[in-house]
Design an enzyme around this catalytic site. Structure first.
Site, PDB file in Angstrom:
ATOM      1  N   HIS A  49       0.829  -1.214   0.000  1.00  0.00           N
ATOM      2  CA  HIS A  49       0.000   0.000   0.000  1.00  0.00           C
ATOM      3  C   HIS A  49       0.862   1.263   0.000  1.00  0.00           C
ATOM      4  O   HIS A  49       0.489   2.282   0.592  1.00  0.00           O
ATOM      5  CB  HIS A  49      -0.962   0.001   1.190  1.00  0.00           C
ATOM      6  N   ASN A 127     -10.101  -3.309   1.772  1.00  0.00           N
ATOM      7  CA  ASN A 127      -9.801  -3.155   0.354  1.00  0.00           C
ATOM      8  C   ASN A 127     -11.067  -2.797  -0.407  1.00  0.00           C
ATOM      9  O   ASN A 127     -12.164  -2.783   0.148  1.00  0.00           O
ATOM     10  CB  ASN A 127      -9.217  -4.446  -0.231  1.00  0.00           C
ATOM     11  N   TYR A 337      -0.017  -5.008  11.223  1.00  0.00           N
ATOM     12  CA  TYR A 337      -0.234  -3.604  10.864  1.00  0.00           C
ATOM     13  C   TYR A 337       0.375  -2.654  11.886  1.00  0.00           C
ATOM     14  O   TYR A 337       1.108  -1.723  11.536  1.00  0.00           O
ATOM     15  CB  TYR A 337      -1.731  -3.333  10.705  1.00  0.00           C
TER      16      TYR A 337
END
Length: 529
Positions: A49, A127, A337
């Site tokens: 990303h 997403n 994350y």
């Protein structure tokens, strides 16, 4: 295969869980080592990303879930009180490309929302497509490695991706979407969003239900064919960033409506798949989409680096009234994350204004590089940076509702789920496409697979045939036709093409090789100055 300590790896596919679909255990050493190393592979760009943009706005709740009071299912305050607005920021992105890669790439788009709620931040990280390639986070680093450029030549090569997918049949559903026009959204404003993973909502009584989140653009959905995307890319690599920015600048504020699907937690024997499997869609006829609110983006960033590049998201950032399901990808993402943000932005990334909650922060987690906390956050006595204490300092908050306490009774083991059904929904998706979408899917798959190793071709045709006989047959015929076309071009001696040569790792696709040769053949000579 071994760990970095030299220990043999006997299972590189599955995390250790309580039962084949239960929660993951903390002593997943191989997974933690693998994932934590993966999170630190690139500096300072995001590993995935990297290419993205964002904006600011608000979420307005309807105060209901469908026609029912939202409090029936969740005590999360962000959804209560019809008309209440919660400030937020959104970051849209592509997954595999580098920071300045084209926004026309065939790639899933990231759709990450950070809401600054009255109970602290809530991150809904997903997403545009509603499913994913894999269902166990153990495979995530390998998947991204396969989708990234060749590590020896640094040349992008999609045949690497198909090499991985050919051994991962759970990815066929996602591949079907990705190589159709749904793989290239026209703009960020005209794409759907999804939480992808399964979460839980928890009410005041501690009762929980499974939920899936869906963002639907009120601007409508628009997708591109490969030829249309190529034409746009010839003019700019940042069309989606520019489109979003200019739309907001002219007051054409994009909106999305948020829907949820709700399911009772459990095995659900009536389904032919596991509801925690993120490669699957929940059927709408059984689990209808229920509107809960809308998002409006009405403010552009004024400092892209500070507000967008440093924006940091995590699937573990939930508020009271929300909880985790036992979705193996969700559990893996929740570690990965936030660990990535600590590495990429720094240990104090949550003190960066764009990441900082609007509510008061009181924590004993402090120090580290670039710590600039307000001293008032340390409690009445700044000398007490621990808990519990008889002398003062911070104290535990009271619970606002009964805790959700799921119960498990199963073995701790490494094992895939018992209802993989890798092909069922892939076939349904193929049959539900419009004719032009199927044609585009077959063409895109055939063009890439024609340049792949024959073993990969055979495996992929097998997978597609398992999903739908017509699907596999058309891809097989498409590969054969493309190979003949390439051989004919080679026989005709088209200058500088060598079109019959299949791509090998490190060489890129035929189209990429043609472009490289075109640069040589069409370049204009010039005298030195």
């Amino acid at each position: 295969m071994t760990t970095r300590q030299g220990h043999p790896v006997t299972d590189n596919q599955n995390m250790r869980t309580i039962g084949d679909r239960g929660p993951a255990t903390m002593e997943n050493y191989h997974f933690l080592e693998k994932m934590s190393h993966f999170d630190r592979e690139e500096v300072p760009e995001r590993v995935v990303h990297a290419r993205g943009t964002g904006a600011f706005g608000y979420f307005e709740t309807y105060g209901k879930v469908g026609d029912e009071p939202v409090e029936k299912y969740t005590r999360a305050k962000v959804f209560s009180g019809a008309g209440k607005r919660t400030p937020l920021m959104v970051r849209y992105s592509t997954v595999a490309g580098a920071k300045d890669s084209p926004e026309t790439e065939r790639d899933p788009r990231g759709f990450a929302v950070k809401m600054y709620t009255e109970d602290g931040n809530w991150d809904l990280v997903g997403n545009n497509l509603k499913i994913f390639f894999i269902r166990d986070a153990m495979k995530f680093p390998d998947m991204i490695h396969a989708f990234k450029p060749d590590p020896a030549s640094n040349i992008p090569d999609p045949t690497r991706m198909f090499d991985f997918v050919s051994r991962s049949p759970e990815a066929i559903h996602m591949i079907t979407f990705l190589f159709s026009p749904w793989g290239i959204p026209a703009t960020y404003r005209h794409m759907q969003g999804s939480g992808v993973n399964t979460y839980k909502w928890v009410n005041d009584e501690g009762e929980a239900v499974l939920v899936k989140y869906h963002w639907e653009p009120k601007q409508g959905i628009r997708n591109l064919t490969q030829e249309e995307a190529d034409e746009i890319q010839s003019k700019t690599v940042a069309h989606a960033t520019e489109d979003l920015y200019l739309a907001i600048e002219r007051g054409d504020y994009p909106e999305w409506e948020l829907f949820v699907q709700i399911m009772e937690d459990g095995y659900h024997e009536e389904l032919d798949f596991d509801p925690l499997d993120d490669t699957k869609l929940w059927p709408e006829d059984k689990f209808p989409w229920l509107p809960v609110g809308k998002m409006v983006l009405n403010e552009n960033p004024t400092d892209f680096h500070a507000q967008i590049e440093q924006a940091s998201f995590g699937t573990g950032v939930l508020v009271d009234g929300m909880d985790f399901s036992d979705d193996k990808m969700l559990i893996g993402r929740t570690f990965s994350y936030s660990d990535t943000q600590r590495y990429r932005v720094g240990a104090n990334y949550l003190q960066v204004p764009v990441n900082r909650p609007k509510t008061k922060v009181r924590t004993n987690q402090h120090r580290g590089q670039l710590d600039h906390r307000d001293p008032s956050e340390m409690g009445d006595d700044p000398s007490i940076n621990y808990e519990p204490s008889m002398r003062g300092g911070l104290e535990e908050a009271e619970e606002r509702g009964k805790p959700h306490q799921p119960t498990y009774n199963a073995e701790a083991l490494r094992k895939p789920i018992d209802r993989p059904n890798n092909y069922g929904q892939a076939g349904e998706t193929y049959r539900n496409f419009e004719d032009w979408e199927r044609d585009e899917l077959i063409k895109n798959l055939s063009n890439v697979l024609a340049q792949s190793d024959e073993r990969i071709q055979e495996a992929m045709v097998y997978h597609f045939t398992q999903a739908d006989e017509d699907y596999g047959r058309r891809v097989k015929e498409g590969i054969e036709a493309k190979v003949k076309e390439m051989e004919q071009m080679e026989d005709e001696g088209v200058p500088g093409r060598e079109a019959g040569q299949k791509s090998k790792f490190g060489a890129g696709t035929q189209k990429q090789q043609e472009a490289s040769q075109d640069a040589v053949d069409k370049g204009h000579e010039a005298d030195p100055y």
